[in-house]
Design an enzyme around this catalytic site. Structure first.
Site, PDB file in Angstrom:
ATOM      1  N   ASN A 188       0.866  -1.141  -0.097  1.00  0.00           N
ATOM      2  CA  ASN A 188      -0.008  -0.015  -0.065  1.00  0.00           C
ATOM      3  C   ASN A 188       0.765   1.302   0.146  1.00  0.00           C
ATOM      4  OD1 ASN A 188      -1.698   2.178   0.478  1.00  0.00           O
ATOM      5  ND2 ASN A 188      -2.343   1.466   2.486  1.00  0.00           N
TER       6      ASN A 188
ATOM      7  N   LYS B 202       0.219   4.317  -0.500  1.00  0.00           N
ATOM      8  CA  LYS B 202      -0.480   5.428   0.179  1.00  0.00           C
ATOM      9  C   LYS B 202      -0.160   6.566  -0.728  1.00  0.00           C
ATOM     10  CE  LYS B 202      -0.383   3.462   4.851  1.00  0.00           C
ATOM     11  NZ  LYS B 202      -0.107   3.435   6.299  1.00  0.00           N
TER      12      LYS B 202
ATOM     13  N   HIS C 248     -10.155   1.411   4.465  1.00  0.00           N
ATOM     14  CA  HIS C 248      -8.608   1.659   5.054  1.00  0.00           C
ATOM     15  C   HIS C 248      -8.887   2.482   6.402  1.00  0.00           C
ATOM     16  CE1 HIS C 248      -4.443   2.522   6.001  1.00  0.00           C
ATOM     17  NE2 HIS C 248      -3.822   1.678   5.784  1.00  0.00           N
TER      18      HIS C 248
ATOM     19  N   GLU D   9      -7.237   4.938   7.560  1.00  0.00           N
ATOM     20  CA  GLU D   9      -6.860   6.583   7.026  1.00  0.00           C
ATOM     21  C   GLU D   9      -8.129   6.939   6.311  1.00  0.00           C
ATOM     22  OE1 GLU D   9      -3.008   5.464   5.392  1.00  0.00           O
ATOM     23  OE2 GLU D   9      -2.464   5.234   7.264  1.00  0.00           O
TER      24      GLU D   9
ATOM     25  N   GLU E 197      -6.107  -4.684  10.423  1.00  0.00           N
ATOM     26  CA  GLU E 197      -4.923  -3.611  10.656  1.00  0.00           C
ATOM     27  C   GLU E 197      -5.267  -2.952  11.702  1.00  0.00           C
ATOM     28  OE1 GLU E 197      -2.560  -2.496   6.671  1.00  0.00           O
ATOM     29  OE2 GLU E 197      -4.323  -1.129   6.846  1.00  0.00           O
TER      30      GLU E 197
ATOM     31  N   GLY F 202       1.917   2.340  10.533  1.00  0.00           N
ATOM     32  CA  GLY F 202       3.031   3.358  10.363  1.00  0.00           C
ATOM     33  C   GLY F 202       3.742   3.755  11.903  1.00  0.00           C
TER      34      GLY F 202
ATOM     35  N   SER G 255       2.629  -2.194  10.163  1.00  0.00           N
ATOM     36  CA  SER G 255       4.434  -2.347  10.545  1.00  0.00           C
ATOM     37  C   SER G 255       4.719  -3.394  10.374  1.00  0.00           C
ATOM     38  CB  SER G 255       4.705  -1.814  12.032  1.00  0.00           C
ATOM     39  OG  SER G 255       4.068  -0.492  12.278  1.00  0.00           O
TER      40      SER G 255
HETATM   41  P1  PGA Z   1       2.250   0.298   7.614  1.00  0.00           P
HETATM   42  O1  PGA Z   1       1.018   0.497   6.930  1.00  0.00           O
HETATM   43  O2  PGA Z   1       2.990  -1.025   6.880  1.00  0.00           O
HETATM   44  O3  PGA Z   1       3.359   1.535   7.016  1.00  0.00           O
HETATM   45  O4  PGA Z   1       2.310   0.284   8.973  1.00  0.00           O
HETATM   46  C1  PGA Z   1      -0.041  -0.395   6.401  1.00  0.00           C
HETATM   47  C2  PGA Z   1      -1.099   0.047   6.083  1.00  0.00           C
HETATM   48  O5  PGA Z   1      -1.612   1.154   6.462  1.00  0.00           O
HETATM   49  O6  PGA Z   1      -1.628  -0.376   4.975  1.00  0.00           O
END
Ligand code: PGA
Length: 250
Positions: free
Chosen positions: A9, A11, A96, A98, A167, A173, A211
């Site tokens: 992803n 982003k 997601h 976000e 998630e 993140g 992460s």
């Molecule tokens: P990350 O993000 O691996 O940077 O924690 C995962 C995601 O948001 O899909």
């Protein structure tokens, strides 16, 4: 064993030059041999056309990060499932955290987005996960079940065509990964919920995201109900993403 899916992803990162270099490095790194897992990259919408060309006939599947809940019409700024399909998109992230957090996407909207993807023949990767406050209040199960229930409710017998991504919001993140045991526990809950909805739950994929790195991927991916990874930060560097792929149990 079920084939894992490792989805990057990206982003809102990258640019034309960096993205081309990343895709080419991934293709070169994967080589021509058979992969232990299916691989996808979910790219910002403006890069779908170029990424489709860069990917060419490689084994990497193209993914998008969002889809409109509507089929077409006066929805400025939105992108329909049919449009994604025209660029060879195979997977699309929906819900997601976000998007839920910064765009106020409700369970109902996420569910409609999943439906649009399915109607267009695109696999929705439905993201669910609890915040730190919800985990600390002992509400993890309740939250993820509520988020998934909405999608199950609206998608009936097509539900076996979705991919679920667990998630935990507190792990995205942040460098804080859920332990493999913590993740497995939630994945088992989600699997049980899917089993109550479809006879095909055992062949469905439930990804872990938050992460994931080369260092923790092997342990996470060896859990019985973890069928792959949704990888953010580590998908932006080809060596890191390739190392996660290499950690997939064959
Ligand atoms: P990350 O993000 O691996 O940077 O924690 C995962 C995601 O948001 O899909």
């Amino acid at each position: 064993m079920k084939r894992k899916l490792i989805a990057g992803n990206w982003k809102m990162n990258g640019g034309l030059v960096a993205n081309e270099a990343l895709v080419k490095a991934l293709i070169a790194g994967m080589g021509t041999g058979t992969q232990a897992a299916d691989v996808a990259v979910c790219v910002p919408a403006v890069y779908l056309a170029s990424t489709q060309l860069w990917l060419g006939a490689s084994a990497i599947q193209l993914g998008a990060q969002d889809v409109s809940q509507h089929a077409s019409g006066a929805f400025t700024g939105e992108i329909s499932g049919q449009m994604l399909k025209e660029f060879g998109v195979r997977h699309v992230l929906v819900g997601h955290s976000e998007r839920r957090q910064y765009h106020a996407e409700s369970d109902a909207v996420v569910s409609l987005k999943a439906k649009q993807a399915l109607v267009c023949g695109i696999t929705p990767i439905v993201c669910v996960g609890e915040t730190l406050a919800e985990r600390e209040a002992g509400k993890t199960e309740e939250v993820v079940k509520r988020q998934l229930a909405a999608v199950i409710h609206d998608n009936g017998h097509c539900i076996s065509e979705i991919v679920v991504a667990y998630e935990p919001v507190w792990a995205i993140g942040t460098g804080k990964t859920a332990s493999a045991e913590q993740a497995q526990q939630v994945h088992a809950v989600l699997r049980a919920q899917l089993k109550a909805a479809t006879a095909h739950a055992d062949r469905m994929r439930i990804l872990y995201g938050g992460s994931m790195t080369a260092a923790n991927a092997a342990h996470l991916l060896s859990q019985p109900d973890i069928d792959g990874g949704l990888v953010g930060g580590a998908s932006l560097k080809s060596p890191d993403f390739l190392a996660i792929l290499a950690a997939c149990p064959c």
